[in-house]
Motif scaffolding. Structure first.
Motif, short mmCIF file in Angstrom:
data_model
loop_
_atom_site.label_atom_id
_atom_site.label_comp_id
_atom_site.label_asym_id
_atom_site.label_seq_id
_atom_site.Cartn_x
_atom_site.Cartn_y
_atom_site.Cartn_z
N ARG A 1 34.16 -42.18 -4.67
CA ARG A 1 34.07 -43.64 -4.64
C ARG A 1 35.43 -44.31 -4.41
NH1 ARG A 1 32.95 -41.71 -9.59
NH2 ARG A 1 34.34 -42.22 -11.34
N LYS B 1 28.99 -39.48 -3.08
CA LYS B 1 29.41 -40.87 -3.13
C LYS B 1 30.06 -41.21 -4.46
CE LYS B 1 26.40 -43.11 0.25
NZ LYS B 1 25.32 -44.11 0.47
N ASP B 2 29.55 -40.63 -5.52
CA ASP B 2 30.09 -40.92 -6.84
C ASP B 2 31.50 -40.35 -7.01
OD1 ASP B 2 29.71 -42.03 -9.50
OD2 ASP B 2 29.74 -39.97 -10.20
#
Length: 304
Positions: free
Chosen positions: A262, A258-259
């Motif tokens: 993003r 997710k990071d």
């Protein structure tokens, strides 16, 4: 720990002979990496506007070689990090089990992949033994049908000896993971038709008592350096495979994906519980895994 100091299984060899042979093997891999780099650079010259995934040939062999190249790059960069206590032992199966790992990539990473299952790092009785993500021995030999030469890490903890395919310990996480998909798909062709399994970090960390240290448990400065390197390579791998869905196996894997994604709106990130037996109330992991696939409409990719 230098990634170049790989020991041979033959205890009769001297340390110098072991390092010499290891250097020869590493040099061969560097030659292949150099050739691949030249091919990619030539393609970039031909069209500077092409994206990374377009620069790389869509042929199955080119994609597998691209993945192996990125993993060798990852291993080399990680070997430059100076890990301190409590990290006392570091195993890198991408190096000492490269033969089997390359067999895995060449066999099952042929072509683009819609779904990427992302693990964290090698377990002591799975990937650490044979270089295959979630590599429980019986699954690697009997279902994935993989083989190859397995050497030794530079330093072994006496309680974490690398015995390769002769290891008799069960990697429960791997047994659950591959066992679930074997039951669901029946054949490896059906599973790998759209999917691939990769680990975020190729290194296994242990303290002096052989206790596992996860990447999440590293000291802040070491963790920051490792995450920067692993994030960069993972993002490249996702692009090379043209992945549309990433299934993070465990919260740490999910958070990393997710990071780094993003700003990506076209890639879906899904959480799947980790199959570790140490997780609370995890005896019914296959049911949880199936619910994850059902909830996200992924079961259709595993029908015969």
């Amino acid at each position: 720990m230098s990634s170049s100091k790989i020991q041979k299984l033959d205890n009769g060899q001297t340390n110098n002979q072991k390092v010499t042979n290891s250097e020869k093997n590493k040099q061969k891999r560097k030659v292949k990496s150099t050739k691949l780099n030249e091919e990619l650079e030539n393609e970039v010259v031909n069209d500077n506007n092409l994206s990374l995934e377009s620069q790389i040939s869509s042929s199955s062999n080119a994609i597998a070689e691209s993945i192996l190249h990125l993993e060798r790059e990852l291993s080399e960069k990680l070997s430059q990090i100076k890990f301190k206590a409590p990290v006392d032992y570091i195993y890198n199966p991408i190096e000492y089990a490269y033969d089997v790992h390359a067999n895995y990539v060449n066999s099952y990473c042929q072509g683009r992949k819609k779904i990427l299952y992302l693990g964290i790092n090698p377990g002591p009785w799975g990937m650490s033994q044979n270089g295959v993500p979630f590599g429980e021995i019986s699954m690697v030999k009997d279902w994935l049908k993989l083989s190859g030469k397995i050497e030794k890490p530079p330093r072994e903890h006496p309680e974490r000896i690398i015995s390769g395919f002769n290891c008799t310990r069960k990697e429960v996480s791997g047994l659950r993971f591959w066992g679930f998909f074997r039951e669901l798909c029946k054949t490896t062709d059906i599973f790998f038709r759209h999917s691939y399994v990769h680990n975020y970090c190729p290194l296994a960390f242990m303290n002096s008592k052989a206790k596992n240290i996860t990447p999440a448990d590293l000291k802040a400065d070491e963790k920051k350096e490792l995450l920067l390197i692993c994030d960069e390579v993972l993002k490249k791998i996702i692009k090379v495979l043209n992945v549309e869905i990433v299934v993070g196996i465990g919260r740490f894997a999910e958070e990393r994906v997710k990071d780094i994604l993003r700003d990506e709106v076209n890639i879906n990130v899904i959480y799947m519980p980790h199959p570790s037996p140490r997780a609370v109330n995890n005896e019914n992991w296959p049911e949880k895994a199936k619910m994850t696939l059902e909830r996200n409409k992924l079961l259709e990719y595993y029908s015969q």
